[in-house]
Motif scaffolding. Structure first.
Motif, mmCIF file in Angstrom:
data_model
loop_
_atom_site.group_PDB
_atom_site.id
_atom_site.type_symbol
_atom_site.label_atom_id
_atom_site.label_comp_id
_atom_site.label_asym_id
_atom_site.label_seq_id
_atom_site.Cartn_x
_atom_site.Cartn_y
_atom_site.Cartn_z
ATOM 1 N N PRO A 82 47.333 15.449 11.618
ATOM 2 C CA PRO A 82 46.460 15.805 12.747
ATOM 3 C C PRO A 82 45.256 14.874 12.815
ATOM 4 O O PRO A 82 44.665 14.512 11.795
ATOM 5 C CB PRO A 82 46.042 17.242 12.412
ATOM 6 N N LEU A 83 44.891 14.495 14.030
ATOM 7 C CA LEU A 83 43.821 13.520 14.215
ATOM 8 C C LEU A 83 42.505 13.987 13.599
ATOM 9 O O LEU A 83 41.765 13.184 13.015
ATOM 10 C CB LEU A 83 43.634 13.242 15.712
ATOM 11 N N GLY A 242 43.214 16.294 20.163
ATOM 12 C CA GLY A 242 44.446 16.642 19.460
ATOM 13 C C GLY A 242 45.028 17.959 19.943
ATOM 14 O O GLY A 242 46.250 18.109 20.078
ATOM 15 N N TYR A 246 48.173 16.856 22.019
ATOM 16 C CA TYR A 246 49.220 16.777 20.993
ATOM 17 C C TYR A 246 49.546 18.130 20.379
ATOM 18 O O TYR A 246 50.266 18.194 19.380
ATOM 19 C CB TYR A 246 48.782 15.799 19.885
ATOM 20 N N GLU A 248 47.912 20.069 18.559
ATOM 21 C CA GLU A 248 47.456 20.240 17.179
ATOM 22 C C GLU A 248 46.476 21.407 17.116
ATOM 23 O O GLU A 248 45.529 21.464 17.914
ATOM 24 C CB GLU A 248 46.785 18.957 16.673
#
Length: 276
Positions: A82-83, A242, A246, A248
């Motif tokens: 995860p970013l 994120g 994405y 996340e």
């Protein structure tokens, strides 16, 4: 610092976008191609090409090997973890600077600074959560990237004693272009950019240089202890990105751990002073 925050965030998003088409060596190679053109054009138009020298070439090579390694690990990490966690672990770089400074620069470290570093690594445990299950390889790469970024910063500090920013940036882009070409071409297959990846690769090249330029100017205009807390805005920003793009999860422990890491790094900067 706003420019640096936007640049680092843009690099992460662009790195994710091209990760399925290009490996990290290819990303670094194309990033450096863009960087070489920009640095040379700017140096030539401002009359600063004469500032590029070879008097510290071995140190320039060592610095850029460290940076090339760290940047490749960072690009790899953002595709595997995860970013927000990657960015939080990146903030440990100032703590590694503290621990490596005696070895690289011969600087002394006081016990209170060691205590601050331990506090920061407590924040790392909150971010990585190693006891909650198998630790992601992406987090390991992100942690190692922070170590190599710290080594890069220490070697940069030595270079700035008698090198200009133009000279340092020139060798940064040229040497990393060479490293990227060698590593990307080792298997005899370098994927060429296409219409979908070329804009992202150009963005990575521009953002990389902008991040260095903005951060350098921020540190010139304000103390590092002032700049560091502002830089922490990258973490919640990338956490939101994120989550939105994405899927996340927004993990409160990552933000809390990141805050502990940044607080420790900030405290170390406040404590830092020459030791007799």
């Amino acid at each position: 610092m706003t420019g640096a925050i936007v640049s680092f965030t843009s690099m992460a998003v662009a790195g994710r976008a091209v990760s399925l088409s290009h490996d990290t060596f290819e990303i670094m190679f194309y990033r450096s191609c863009v960087g070489v053109v920009i640095v040379c054009v700017l140096a030539a138009t401002t009359g600063r090409l004469g500032e590029v020298t070879t008097r510290n070439l071995p140190l320039q090579v060592g610095r850029n090997i460290a940076h090339f390694t760290g940047q490749n690990l960072w690009f790899l990490a953002i595709t595997l973890a995860p970013l927000a966690q990657v960015f939080a672990l990146e903030f440990t770089s100032p703590l590694w600077v503290l621990l490596l400074a005696p070895i690289v620069l011969g600087e002394r470290v006081r016990p209170v600074q060691v205590g601050v570093a331990l506090l920061g690594f407590g924040g790392v445990l909150l971010v990585a959560q190693p006891f909650s299950g198998a630790v992601s390889m992406g987090l390991i790469w992100a942690g190692l990237a922070a170590v190599f970024f710290a080594l890069t910063n220490l070697l940069t500090r030595r270079l700035t004693r008698d090198e200009t920013v133009t000279g340092i940036l020139f060798w940064l882009t040229v040497l990393q272009l060479i490293f990227g070409l060698i590593c990307a071409g080792f298997d005899g297959d370098i994927a060429l950019p296409d219409a979908s990846t070329a804009p992202w690769l150009v963005l990575i090249g521009i953002a990389g240089l902008c991040a260095h330029w903005c951060l350098t100017n921020a540190l010139r205009l304000a103390p590092a202890s002032t700049v560091m807390p502002v830089d922490f805005a990258r973490l919640p920003l990338i956490a939101v990105i994120g989550a939105l793009f994405y899927a996340e999860p927004l993990d409160p422990l990552v933000l809390v751990g990141g805050a502990v890491v940044v607080a420790a790094a900030w405290a170390n900067l406040r404590l830092a002073r020459p030791v007799p």
